[in-house]
Design a protein around this motif. Structure first.
Motif, PDB file in Angstrom:
ATOM      1  N   LEU A   9     -65.291 -20.898  16.098  1.00  0.00           N
ATOM      2  CA  LEU A   9     -66.554 -21.221  16.754  1.00  0.00           C
ATOM      3  C   LEU A   9     -67.736 -21.150  15.795  1.00  0.00           C
ATOM      4  O   LEU A   9     -68.715 -21.864  15.980  1.00  0.00           O
ATOM      5  CB  LEU A   9     -66.783 -20.307  17.962  1.00  0.00           C
ATOM      6  CG  LEU A   9     -65.920 -20.605  19.180  1.00  0.00           C
ATOM      7  CD1 LEU A   9     -66.192 -19.592  20.291  1.00  0.00           C
ATOM      8  CD2 LEU A   9     -66.129 -22.014  19.689  1.00  0.00           C
ATOM      9  N   SER A  10     -67.639 -20.327  14.758  1.00  0.00           N
ATOM     10  CA  SER A  10     -68.752 -20.247  13.796  1.00  0.00           C
ATOM     11  C   SER A  10     -68.868 -21.533  12.975  1.00  0.00           C
ATOM     12  O   SER A  10     -69.941 -21.847  12.458  1.00  0.00           O
ATOM     13  CB  SER A  10     -68.584 -19.043  12.872  1.00  0.00           C
ATOM     14  OG  SER A  10     -67.523 -19.256  11.964  1.00  0.00           O
ATOM     15  N   LEU A  11     -67.776 -22.296  12.856  1.00  0.00           N
ATOM     16  CA  LEU A  11     -67.820 -23.565  12.126  1.00  0.00           C
ATOM     17  C   LEU A  11     -68.456 -24.683  12.946  1.00  0.00           C
ATOM     18  O   LEU A  11     -68.926 -25.676  12.395  1.00  0.00           O
ATOM     19  CB  LEU A  11     -66.408 -23.992  11.719  1.00  0.00           C
ATOM     20  CG  LEU A  11     -65.700 -23.090  10.720  1.00  0.00           C
ATOM     21  CD1 LEU A  11     -64.271 -23.565  10.522  1.00  0.00           C
ATOM     22  CD2 LEU A  11     -66.448 -23.044   9.406  1.00  0.00           C
ATOM     23  N   ILE A  12     -68.440 -24.530  14.261  1.00  0.00           N
ATOM     24  CA  ILE A  12     -68.964 -25.560  15.143  1.00  0.00           C
ATOM     25  C   ILE A  12     -70.399 -25.195  15.496  1.00  0.00           C
ATOM     26  O   ILE A  12     -70.659 -24.179  16.127  1.00  0.00           O
ATOM     27  CB  ILE A  12     -68.119 -25.667  16.442  1.00  0.00           C
ATOM     28  CG1 ILE A  12     -66.642 -25.831  16.123  1.00  0.00           C
ATOM     29  CG2 ILE A  12     -68.638 -26.782  17.330  1.00  0.00           C
ATOM     30  CD1 ILE A  12     -66.276 -27.074  15.374  1.00  0.00           C
ATOM     31  N   ARG A  13     -71.321 -26.023  15.085  1.00  0.00           N
ATOM     32  CA  ARG A  13     -72.737 -25.792  15.381  1.00  0.00           C
ATOM     33  C   ARG A  13     -73.176 -26.758  16.465  1.00  0.00           C
ATOM     34  O   ARG A  13     -72.660 -27.864  16.574  1.00  0.00           O
ATOM     35  CB  ARG A  13     -73.572 -26.029  14.133  1.00  0.00           C
ATOM     36  CG  ARG A  13     -73.184 -25.130  13.005  1.00  0.00           C
ATOM     37  CD  ARG A  13     -73.989 -25.462  11.783  1.00  0.00           C
ATOM     38  NE  ARG A  13     -73.537 -24.615  10.690  1.00  0.00           N
ATOM     39  CZ  ARG A  13     -73.805 -24.837   9.444  1.00  0.00           C
ATOM     40  NH1 ARG A  13     -74.517 -25.881   9.109  1.00  0.00           N
ATOM     41  NH2 ARG A  13     -73.372 -24.030   8.515  1.00  0.00           N
ATOM     42  N   GLY A  14     -74.165 -26.341  17.230  1.00  0.00           N
ATOM     43  CA  GLY A  14     -74.710 -27.231  18.250  1.00  0.00           C
ATOM     44  C   GLY A  14     -75.286 -28.485  17.621  1.00  0.00           C
ATOM     45  O   GLY A  14     -75.060 -29.597  18.072  1.00  0.00           O
ATOM     46  N   GLU A  15     -76.020 -28.281  16.558  1.00  0.00           N
ATOM     47  CA  GLU A  15     -76.589 -29.397  15.813  1.00  0.00           C
ATOM     48  C   GLU A  15     -75.727 -29.660  14.587  1.00  0.00           C
ATOM     49  O   GLU A  15     -75.370 -28.720  13.874  1.00  0.00           O
ATOM     50  CB  GLU A  15     -78.018 -29.066  15.357  1.00  0.00           C
ATOM     51  CG  GLU A  15     -79.018 -29.029  16.495  1.00  0.00           C
ATOM     52  CD  GLU A  15     -79.185 -30.378  17.160  1.00  0.00           C
ATOM     53  OE1 GLU A  15     -79.282 -31.398  16.447  1.00  0.00           O
ATOM     54  OE2 GLU A  15     -79.215 -30.413  18.393  1.00  0.00           O
ATOM     55  N   LEU A 118     -66.325 -27.156  22.626  1.00  0.00           N
ATOM     56  CA  LEU A 118     -66.498 -25.942  21.829  1.00  0.00           C
ATOM     57  C   LEU A 118     -67.958 -25.537  21.734  1.00  0.00           C
ATOM     58  O   LEU A 118     -68.283 -24.340  21.767  1.00  0.00           O
ATOM     59  CB  LEU A 118     -65.898 -26.133  20.435  1.00  0.00           C
ATOM     60  CG  LEU A 118     -64.375 -26.203  20.382  1.00  0.00           C
ATOM     61  CD1 LEU A 118     -63.908 -26.613  18.986  1.00  0.00           C
ATOM     62  CD2 LEU A 118     -63.751 -24.886  20.794  1.00  0.00           C
ATOM     63  N   VAL A 119     -68.852 -26.497  21.630  1.00  0.00           N
ATOM     64  CA  VAL A 119     -70.285 -26.193  21.606  1.00  0.00           C
ATOM     65  C   VAL A 119     -70.688 -25.554  22.933  1.00  0.00           C
ATOM     66  O   VAL A 119     -71.414 -24.551  22.959  1.00  0.00           O
ATOM     67  CB  VAL A 119     -71.123 -27.459  21.302  1.00  0.00           C
ATOM     68  CG1 VAL A 119     -72.604 -27.226  21.583  1.00  0.00           C
ATOM     69  CG2 VAL A 119     -70.917 -27.898  19.857  1.00  0.00           C
ATOM     70  N   ARG A 120     -70.218 -26.120  24.046  1.00  0.00           N
ATOM     71  CA  ARG A 120     -70.530 -25.539  25.367  1.00  0.00           C
ATOM     72  C   ARG A 120     -69.946 -24.132  25.487  1.00  0.00           C
ATOM     73  O   ARG A 120     -70.596 -23.224  26.004  1.00  0.00           O
ATOM     74  CB  ARG A 120     -70.005 -26.428  26.485  1.00  0.00           C
ATOM     75  CG  ARG A 120     -70.811 -27.695  26.682  1.00  0.00           C
ATOM     76  CD  ARG A 120     -70.449 -28.432  27.967  1.00  0.00           C
ATOM     77  NE  ARG A 120     -69.039 -28.803  28.052  1.00  0.00           N
ATOM     78  CZ  ARG A 120     -68.510 -29.928  27.589  1.00  0.00           C
ATOM     79  NH1 ARG A 120     -69.281 -30.803  26.972  1.00  0.00           N
ATOM     80  NH2 ARG A 120     -67.226 -30.175  27.732  1.00  0.00           N
ATOM     81  N   ARG A 125     -70.731 -18.279  25.749  1.00  0.00           N
ATOM     82  CA  ARG A 125     -70.420 -16.918  25.256  1.00  0.00           C
ATOM     83  C   ARG A 125     -71.652 -16.224  24.727  1.00  0.00           C
ATOM     84  O   ARG A 125     -71.694 -14.998  24.676  1.00  0.00           O
ATOM     85  CB  ARG A 125     -69.339 -16.988  24.209  1.00  0.00           C
ATOM     86  CG  ARG A 125     -68.037 -17.442  24.818  1.00  0.00           C
ATOM     87  CD  ARG A 125     -66.894 -17.133  23.957  1.00  0.00           C
ATOM     88  NE  ARG A 125     -65.699 -17.602  24.635  1.00  0.00           N
ATOM     89  CZ  ARG A 125     -64.572 -16.971  24.628  1.00  0.00           C
ATOM     90  NH1 ARG A 125     -64.450 -15.859  23.985  1.00  0.00           N
ATOM     91  NH2 ARG A 125     -63.534 -17.458  25.258  1.00  0.00           N
ATOM     92  N   ARG A 126     -72.635 -16.987  24.310  1.00  0.00           N
ATOM     93  CA  ARG A 126     -73.873 -16.406  23.805  1.00  0.00           C
ATOM     94  C   ARG A 126     -74.686 -15.765  24.924  1.00  0.00           C
ATOM     95  O   ARG A 126     -75.432 -14.843  24.701  1.00  0.00           O
ATOM     96  CB  ARG A 126     -74.710 -17.499  23.146  1.00  0.00           C
ATOM     97  CG  ARG A 126     -75.093 -17.148  21.745  1.00  0.00           C
ATOM     98  CD  ARG A 126     -75.997 -18.161  21.162  1.00  0.00           C
ATOM     99  NE  ARG A 126     -75.252 -18.853  20.117  1.00  0.00           N
ATOM    100  CZ  ARG A 126     -75.572 -20.006  19.596  1.00  0.00           C
ATOM    101  NH1 ARG A 126     -76.605 -20.647  20.057  1.00  0.00           N
ATOM    102  NH2 ARG A 126     -74.864 -20.535  18.656  1.00  0.00           N
ATOM    103  N   HIS A 127     -74.552 -16.316  26.127  1.00  0.00           N
ATOM    104  CA  HIS A 127     -75.378 -15.836  27.263  1.00  0.00           C
ATOM    105  C   HIS A 127     -74.661 -14.851  28.092  1.00  0.00           C
ATOM    106  O   HIS A 127     -73.661 -14.555  28.283  1.00  0.00           O
ATOM    107  CB  HIS A 127     -75.811 -17.016  28.121  1.00  0.00           C
ATOM    108  CG  HIS A 127     -76.659 -17.981  27.364  1.00  0.00           C
ATOM    109  ND1 HIS A 127     -77.858 -17.653  26.811  1.00  0.00           N
ATOM    110  CD2 HIS A 127     -76.453 -19.285  27.031  1.00  0.00           C
ATOM    111  CE1 HIS A 127     -78.366 -18.698  26.194  1.00  0.00           C
ATOM    112  NE2 HIS A 127     -77.535 -19.721  26.313  1.00  0.00           N
TER     113      HIS A 127
END
Length: 127
Positions: A9-15, A118-120, A125-127
């Motif tokens: 997940l750290s490799l996948i960025r929203g932007e 994965l972005v979603r 998970r952040r919230h």
């Protein structure tokens, strides 16, 4: 979540990354596919459309976004036209190009959907 999931997940960025990073990543991914192909079948067999490029489509799309997946697929198609494989040179090339393009489109599309999921997930998970 496991450490492996955290790393993925750290490799996948929203932007998506900036232009230079995305271009470098896609070029490196495709170059790795070319090196694998050359290692197994040799340079004389050509750099034509190869299954070894499919991981590059997936990696480019997951890391940099769908448009970079399309760009990587387009680059592989250009390689296939400019330096066709020995197999493609021995018969009708157009059907092989169409089949490869359809497979590539499906791969990039599904990879783009996976990236969006994965972005979603990361946002959830952040919230």
């Amino acid at each position: 979540m496991t450490r492996t999931e955290d790393r993925l997940l750290s490799l996948i960025r929203g932007e998506p990354p900036g232009f230079a990073w995305a271009l470098a990543f896609c070029a490196a991914s495709l170059a790795l596919g070319v090196l694998v192909r050359v290692a197994f079948v040799g340079l004389g067999a050509g750099l034509g459309m190869s299954i070894t490029y499919v991981p590059a489509f997936i990696a480019a799309t997951l890391y940099a976004g769908r448009r970079w997946g399309w760009a990587t697929l387009a680059a592989a198609m250009v390689l296939g036209v400019l330096w066709p494989s020995a197999f493609a040179r021995s018969g009708p090339m157009l059907p092989l190009q169409v089949m490869y393009l359809i497979s590539g489109v499906i791969t990039v599309w599904f990879s783009g959907e996976l990236r969006a999921a994965l972005v979603r997930l990361k946002e959830t998970r952040r919230h």
